[in-house]
Design an enzyme around this catalytic site. Structure first.
Site, PDB file in Angstrom:
ATOM      1  N   GLY A   1       5.151  -3.741   3.464  1.00  0.00           N
ATOM      2  CA  GLY A   1       6.054  -3.865   2.492  1.00  0.00           C
ATOM      3  C   GLY A   1       6.534  -5.404   2.343  1.00  0.00           C
ATOM      4  O   GLY A   1       7.343  -5.524   1.417  1.00  0.00           O
ATOM      5  N   HIS A   2       6.208  -6.302   3.184  1.00  0.00           N
ATOM      6  CA  HIS A   2       7.051  -7.753   3.166  1.00  0.00           C
ATOM      7  C   HIS A   2       6.729  -8.432   2.058  1.00  0.00           C
ATOM      8  O   HIS A   2       7.475  -9.637   1.794  1.00  0.00           O
ATOM      9  CB  HIS A   2       6.862  -8.283   4.595  1.00  0.00           C
ATOM     10  N   HIS A   3       5.624  -8.103   0.957  1.00  0.00           N
ATOM     11  CA  HIS A   3       5.533  -8.926  -0.240  1.00  0.00           C
ATOM     12  C   HIS A   3       6.370  -8.351  -1.413  1.00  0.00           C
ATOM     13  O   HIS A   3       6.375  -8.935  -2.182  1.00  0.00           O
ATOM     14  CB  HIS A   3       4.111  -9.128  -0.390  1.00  0.00           C
ATOM     15  N   ALA A   4       6.761  -7.210  -0.979  1.00  0.00           N
ATOM     16  CA  ALA A   4       7.498  -6.591  -2.455  1.00  0.00           C
ATOM     17  C   ALA A   4       8.861  -7.130  -2.487  1.00  0.00           C
ATOM     18  O   ALA A   4       9.524  -7.242  -1.809  1.00  0.00           O
ATOM     19  CB  ALA A   4       7.743  -4.959  -1.773  1.00  0.00           C
TER      20      ALA A   4
ATOM     21  N   ASN B   1       7.464 -13.321   1.528  1.00  0.00           N
ATOM     22  CA  ASN B   1       8.241 -13.899   0.560  1.00  0.00           C
ATOM     23  C   ASN B   1       9.156 -12.743   0.014  1.00  0.00           C
ATOM     24  O   ASN B   1      10.338 -12.987  -0.162  1.00  0.00           O
ATOM     25  CB  ASN B   1       7.291 -14.046  -0.576  1.00  0.00           C
TER      26      ASN B   1
END
Length: 315
Positions: free
Chosen positions: A34-37, A80
């Site tokens: 999930g951490h790029h969404a 991001n």
């Protein structure tokens, strides 16, 4: 999309269970990551930002019992989406250790560099530790933990710790091309368990080598269950690792009492003080004028920097 919603729900339930005291800690084995969404768009195989959603649910559900949340991201890529979600929030500390390569590694650009420290009330609550190359090892990560991550986290004093646990920095992952051992991940987990009364939720992020993911996740899980981490054999950080950590410390030292050195140079310049190398050159010029009977030459140039005054000498 069903799997993405299920993954996000898994992160939520793992974090809720930890905060509510139903379990002491938890690991959510979920995919997709999930951490790029970002709030308005998916990216990097991520549809929903699992950790961000879980953090907000816990804040809204438990109030002051879960007001301050520390998100530690050791995925080899910069998160991001997490940074964008919380860079103005003073109650969420986000620390990311990732390969940056001066913006040439995914996600591209300078958003993951050391100068992005948060915005407004969130200033100082975003800390990027951007490795300029691949090949980072256990000693580099542990050095960053000892010098930055743990001192800052202890000063922040969170109510909950969430680990964005991508295992693409693990030994054997061809995309990450780093060399973090299962024991390295276990030691980092062990240190984080000293925070927030042990309330730690681990959420799986990236990773492209199934064997490396399995071994690393198993080591983290054993540590969460109370087993001591295996011995670390790699104890000397690399030169580039030390330089990167020192750069981040100097950048963040204005925001955290625990970090040194404080950047006195910037404070002096804001007060109108002289630069250190100008002072040293001035002393050197006086010594030479005295020792060798030299005199300064006057230069008729209106735009010449003040730094060059009395620096052109002749016998």
């Amino acid at each position: 999309m069903f799997c993405a919603r299920l993954s996000c729900g898994g992160a939520i339930e793992a974090c809720r269970a930890v905060v509510a005291g139903q379990v002491k800690n938890a690991i959510a084995v979920i995919r997709p990551p999930g951490h790029h969404a970002e709030p308005a768009k998916p990216g990097g195989f991520c549809f929903f930002n699992n950790v961000c959603v879980a953090a907000k649910v816990c804040q809204n559900t438990f109030g002051n019992a879960c007001r301050k949340i520390f998100i530690l991201d050791w995925d080899v890529h910069h998160g991001n989406g997490v940074q964008q979600a919380f860079e103005r929030d003073p109650n969420v500390l986000y620390v990311s250790l990732h390969v940056h390569k001066n913006g040439q590694f995914y996600p591209p650009g300078n958003y993951g560099d050391h100068t992005h420290c948060g915005i407004g009330d969130g200033l100082g609550k975003n800390i990027n530790i951007p490795w300029p190359t691949h090949g980072m090892r256990d000693a580099d990560y542990l050095y960053a933990f000892q010098q930055i991550v743990m001192p800052v986290a202890q000063e922040f004093d969170p109510d909950l710790v969430i680990i964005s646990a991508g295992f693409d920095a693990a030994e054997g992952d061809m995309l990450g091309a780093c060399h973090i051992s299962p024991a390295g991940f276990a030691h980092m987990t062990h240190m984080l368990m000293s925070l927030a009364n042990g309330k730690v939720a681990v959420c799986l992020e990236g990773g492209y080598n199934l064997t490396a993911i399995a071994k690393s996740a198993c080591a983290v899980t054993r540590t969460l269950m109370g087993e001591p981490p295996d011995r670390i054999l790699d104890l000397i950080p690399s030169k580039v690792g030390v330089e990167t950590v020192d750069l981040v410390k100097r950048t963040q030292s204005t925001h955290w009492k625990c970090l040194y050195p404080k950047d006195q140079y910037q404070k002096r310049m804001r007060r109108g003080g002289e630069r250190l190398h100008d002072l040293l050159r001035k002393v050197q010029a006086y010594e030479w004028m005295d020792a060798y009977k030299m005199v300064p030459l006057w230069i008729n140039h209106e735009s010449m920097s003040k730094s060059f005054e009395n620096q052109v000498l002749a016998t």
